[in-house]
Design an enzyme around this catalytic site. Structure first.
Site, mmCIF file in Angstrom:
data_model
loop_
_atom_site.group_PDB
_atom_site.id
_atom_site.type_symbol
_atom_site.label_atom_id
_atom_site.label_comp_id
_atom_site.label_asym_id
_atom_site.label_seq_id
_atom_site.Cartn_x
_atom_site.Cartn_y
_atom_site.Cartn_z
ATOM 1 N N GLY A 174 19.120 -6.089 9.057
ATOM 2 C CA GLY A 174 19.493 -5.090 10.057
ATOM 3 C C GLY A 174 18.307 -4.286 10.530
ATOM 4 O O GLY A 174 18.106 -4.076 11.735
ATOM 5 N N ASP A 175 17.482 -3.844 9.592
ATOM 6 C CA ASP A 175 16.285 -3.081 9.943
ATOM 7 C C ASP A 175 15.300 -3.933 10.722
ATOM 8 O O ASP A 175 14.724 -3.496 11.724
ATOM 9 C CB ASP A 175 15.604 -2.565 8.677
ATOM 10 N N SER A 176 15.085 -5.167 10.258
ATOM 11 C CA SER A 176 14.073 -6.019 10.876
ATOM 12 C C SER A 176 14.457 -6.428 12.286
ATOM 13 O O SER A 176 13.606 -6.461 13.186
ATOM 14 C CB SER A 176 13.844 -7.258 10.004
#
Length: 403
Positions: A174-176
């Site tokens: 999700g962050d990446s």
């Protein structure tokens, strides 16, 4: 580290962020030549410096992840709760092209560093704002990590097996994904500034929306047919055959033979010419209707051979297939090595180690590692001296806790 021409040389970036989404966004920009100044809290720094310490690290107290995530960045310690610290940030913003931040919406505004202030200081500023739910909407000010973005954005719901709870991938997807959208948005905004009179803008990236954007045909399938995509393990219903199979020597192999010609070649390779020539299986619709039969054939064939034999036969038949790689497999794979997907570097204590190569591969202006993640505050004096701060002023600011 190597020196080469880079596409973002001269682009100045100020990172106001910690952990993954914001710092990974700026890492991408830094790898392609942007001048990235990372702001860290004095005495503490980015928590990522201590994350993933599953084993004693060769370099004392610093996570190996840090050296990759912060490569090519300058570390400057600034106390954002100190009035003079805030003034330093404003001075830096005057000469900055892109600010990247991943605080909860409202935090920078309370500090006096919101878009309303920074855009007046620098009208050409591009501000990338990464947050759980975006800068607007009823959930804007709620905390949201990548795991929540994956859940709300649809990824977790469809990941795993139908008879078990949803599972996560082994990395911070999700962050990446949000980081990639942030870097792309920043470059689009810079292009707009270049051709439209120099005005900056905000790039608002919500983690859940970044994940949601990857969900393919999920929305129209639901809207038109009322169909809700569910967890199907390693199968892709409607795309047959594409699955994971286990070899005689207990290796897991993915075979993707879902195009018409490839399916025919696979069936010929496994000795099932009858299926290769079956007119009902000549297209995906027919194959999907008989998926159980087809997967039974492929499962049995793979189980009768070791992985090396399976891959030798599928390669000869021009059928996409791969063993599921561990990191150990990657480190010795000829394709990874030929594409220079590993770089050798040295930790501050002199120990050599491997780190991931840079993606994507640009033919004329490739990305480059100039240095590894720096020590906390390593560049503070250098950067502030450029802004006009004398040695005496730096001593005073340190004594007062501003830097």
């Amino acid at each position: 580290m190597a020196e080469t021409a880079t596409p973002l040389a001269g682009v100045k970036v100020l990172e106001l962020g910690t952990l993954i989404a914001g710092p990974f966004c700026t890492r991408i920009l830094a790898e392609f030549g942007a001048d990235v100044i990372k702001i860290e809290a004095p005495g503490e720094g980015d928590p990522l410096r201590k994350w993933r310490k599953l084993y004693p690290t060769p370099d004392g107290d610093t996570s190996l992840w840090w050296f990759i995530q912060a490569r090519n960045k300058q570390s400057v310690t600034i106390n954002l709760k100190h009035p003079e610290g805030l003034e330093i940030i404003k001075k830096l913003v005057r000469e900055t092209d892109i600010v990247v931040e991943n605080f909860r919406p409202g935090v920078l505004e309370k500090s006096g560093l919101g878009w309303d202030v920074l855009s007046v200081i620098n009208p050409g500023l591009v501000m990338v704002r990464l947050s759980g739910f975006g800068q607007t909407g009823p959930m804007a000010k709620q905390p949201g990590f990548g795991t929540i973005g994956e859940s709300m954005g649809g990824l977790r719901y469809i990941t795993g097996y139908a008879d078990r709870p949803p599972v996560k991938s082994g990395v911070s997807l999700g962050d990446s994904i949000a980081s990639l959208w942030g870097a792309l948005g920043a470059l689009m905004a810079l292009r707009h500034r270049e051709v439209n009179g120099g005005a900056g803008q905000v790039v608002d990236v919500a983690l859940y929306e970044a994940v949601f954007a990857m969900m393919e045909s999920m929305v129209p399938e639901f809207d038109v047919f009322g169909f809700i995509r569910e967890r199907t393990g390693n199968l892709m219903p409607g795309i047959t055959p594409s699955n994971t199979h286990t070899s005689k020597d207990a290796k897991h192999i993915i075979i993707g033979a879902n195009s018409d010609g490839i399916f025919k070649r696979l069936m010929q390779a496994v000795g099932r010419v009858d299926l290769a020539n079956d007119p009902q299986l000549a297209n995906n619709t027919g194959r999907d209707a008989r998926a159980k039969e087809i997967y039974g054939v492929i499962d049995a064939w793979v189980a009768a051979h070791d992985a090396e034999t399976v891959l030798r036969i599928t390669t000869a038949a021009d059928v996409p297939a791969s063993k599921i790689y561990s990191v150990a497999d990657m480190c010795e794979d000829p394709q990874f090595l030929a594409r220079k997907m590993f770089e050798k570097a040295q930790l501050p204590n002199g120990k050599e180690f491997l780190m991931p190569g840079i993606v994507p591969k640009l033919s004329a202006t490739p990305g480059v590692t100039r240095w590894l993640g720096p020590a906390l505050g390593e560049h503070t004096d250098q950067v502030l001296a450029r802004l006009g701060y004398s040695a005496e002023m730096l001593i005073r600011l340190r004594n007062e806790g501003a830097i």
